[in-house]
Design an enzyme around this catalytic site. Structure first.
Site, PDB file in Angstrom:
ATOM      1  N   SER A 126      -9.669  16.603  -7.596  1.00 56.44           N
ATOM      2  CA  SER A 126      -9.904  15.159  -7.642  1.00 56.44           C
ATOM      3  C   SER A 126     -10.715  14.776  -8.870  1.00 56.44           C
ATOM      4  CB  SER A 126     -10.693  14.762  -6.387  1.00 56.44           C
ATOM      5  OG  SER A 126     -11.276  13.502  -6.533  1.00 56.44           O
ATOM      6  N   TYR A 151     -18.056  14.992  -0.610  1.00 53.60           N
ATOM      7  CA  TYR A 151     -16.608  15.205  -0.802  1.00 53.60           C
ATOM      8  C   TYR A 151     -16.345  15.718  -2.214  1.00 53.60           C
ATOM      9  CZ  TYR A 151     -11.913  14.101  -2.305  1.00 53.60           C
ATOM     10  OH  TYR A 151     -10.653  14.183  -2.861  1.00 53.60           O
ATOM     11  N   LYS A 155     -14.933  19.505  -3.834  1.00 51.21           N
ATOM     12  CA  LYS A 155     -13.865  19.705  -4.816  1.00 51.21           C
ATOM     13  C   LYS A 155     -14.397  20.500  -6.014  1.00 51.21           C
ATOM     14  CE  LYS A 155     -10.523  17.716  -2.643  1.00 51.21           C
ATOM     15  NZ  LYS A 155      -9.415  18.520  -2.097  1.00 51.21           N
ATOM     16  N   ASN A 200      -9.730   3.105   1.610  1.00 50.02           N
ATOM     17  CA  ASN A 200      -9.306   2.994   0.213  1.00 50.02           C
ATOM     18  C   ASN A 200      -8.770   1.594  -0.093  1.00 50.02           C
ATOM     19  OD1 ASN A 200      -8.276   6.340   0.606  1.00 50.02           O
ATOM     20  ND2 ASN A 200      -9.931   5.689  -0.730  1.00 50.02           N
ATOM     21  N   LEU A 201      -8.893   1.205  -1.352  1.00 49.03           N
ATOM     22  CA  LEU A 201      -8.612  -0.175  -1.754  1.00 49.03           C
ATOM     23  C   LEU A 201      -7.214  -0.656  -1.388  1.00 49.03           C
ATOM     24  CD1 LEU A 201      -9.540  -2.754  -3.270  1.00 49.03           C
ATOM     25  CD2 LEU A 201      -8.510  -1.750  -5.333  1.00 49.03           C
TER      26      LEU A 201
END
Ligand code: WQD
Length: 340
Positions: A126, A151, A155, A200-201
């Site tokens: 990510s 998070y 990653k 999320n958007l």
């Protein structure tokens, strides 16, 4: 036909990637404990590809269950590892669950890669590994900064675990750093299915537009950007999916430059929250009910990708622009509303 194990195959990016893999001649099996997905998507994959997919409802934190996949499928040549918890905000509230789930599952898989000589491993990473970058667009060589969330930390740690693993073991790996995956398959047979209230958007936009949400918030309009809202690099989920197929073909054809190559999967375009909203309103004809709220903790101000390496080395061609991303996302929301 090369057999690929897709972990998290019932998820948003996993399901779209399975479609692309099948369309490009791969045989696919999925493992997904459906902690953040449902198996409904498997019928959609079959409808699109004509192929029925087996999903093993296993928890990858359980080594015996994980190992049984490789005992029963000794012909697995590659793994694409999507399965992980992935909500930035949730990870701040539940750090231990995130570290346990995301890292234990990865380590179990790598034990099997070693024990069963699986040659290729593609990791769902990510852009959060860059933290708040000093310079944008970011390249794969932009130094990573402290992750803004647990998070993002999983990653960063995941990438390091895999890099060190490939340093000593035979397998070759690729780390794919996604920016903001959005949209849905153009057939509108599969798409993003956030369980519960979306974070999320783009799903927030489409659910507000369809009336599932009474209004939405824009988290901050006082950022040092061209219109005061955060900048992100939105990338269509089908473009992301095809990059995974290209990454496997790159490994199978021995094109890799190292034991663990890294690629940014972004469009290369920065879009602000207000620009995303305006684009959605233009394609849908729906005026969005939003209010400006305080900034959201953990949000990066601005990030978008330099994607030249993926374009050049993987032969990646991006097919969808922000207008088409919004259009497919809206078509999917409209389809979901019809099913109700
Ligand atoms: C985007 C922008 C919000 C919701 C995601 C994934 C993460 C990683 C990177 C893959 C931000 C704003 C959002 C809302 C808003 N992807 N926003 N109102 O935080 O960039 O992270 O992409 O690994 O897994 O979570 O995405 O869609 O949450 O936010 O104003 O109701 O939209 O502040 O600026 P984010 P997002």
């Amino acid at each position: 036909m090369s057999k690929i194990l897709v972990t998290g195959g019932c998820g948003f990016i996993g399901s779209h990637t399975i479609v692309d893999l099948i369309e490009n001649g791969f045989e696919v099996i999925s493992v997904d404990n459906n902690s953040n997905s449902t198996t409904d998507v498997l019928s959609g994959i079959e409808q699109i590809t004509g192929k029925s997919i087996t999903n093993y409802n296993y928890d990858l934190k359980d080594f015996a269950q994980t190992e049984s996949l490789f005992i029963n499928h000794p012909d697995i040549v590659g793994i694409i590892h999507f399965a992980a918890f992935k909500a930035v905000g949730e990870s701040v509230a539940k750090p231990n669950e995130y570290f346990e789930n995301n890292l234990f599952s990865l380590i179990n898989l790598l034990k099997c890669v070693k024990q069963y000589n699986v040659p290729y491993f593609v990791f769902s990473s990510s852009c959060t590994v860059y933290g708040n970058p000093d310079h944008i667009p970011v390249t794969e060589f932009t130094p990573t900064k402290p992750a803004e969330s647990p998070y993002g930390a999983t990653k960063q740690m995941g990438e390091r675990i895999i890099q060190d693993f490939t340093f000593t073991e035979n397998a070759h790996a690729i780390l794919l750093r996604y920016f903001n995956p959005v949209g849905s398959h153009p057939t509108t047979i599969i798409g993003e299915l956030p369980l519960g209230k979306p974070l999320n958007l783009v799903p927030v936009i489409t659910q507000t537009a369809i009336g599932k949400l009474p209004e939405m918030q824009v988290f901050g309009s006082d950022y040092p950007t061209r219109d005061g809202s955060c900048i992100r690099d939105y990338i269509h989920v089908c473009d992301i999916a095809h990059a995974h197929t290209l990454a496997l073909q790159y490994l199978i054809n021995n094109k890799q430059k190292s034991k663990c190559d890294i690629f940014n999967l972004g469009s290369g375009n920065g879009v602000t929250v207000f620009e995303a909203i305006n684009t959605f309103e233009a394609i849908s004809g729906v005026k969005l009910n939003y209010k400006v709220s305080p900034r959201r903790a953990g949000d990066v101000i601005s990030i978008y990708a330099n994607n030249e390496l993926a374009v050049k080395e993987l032969g990646w061609e991006i097919k969808y622009d922000i207008t088409e991303m919004m259009r497919t996302a809206w078509n999917w929301e409209l389809k979901l509303a019809e099913k109700k």
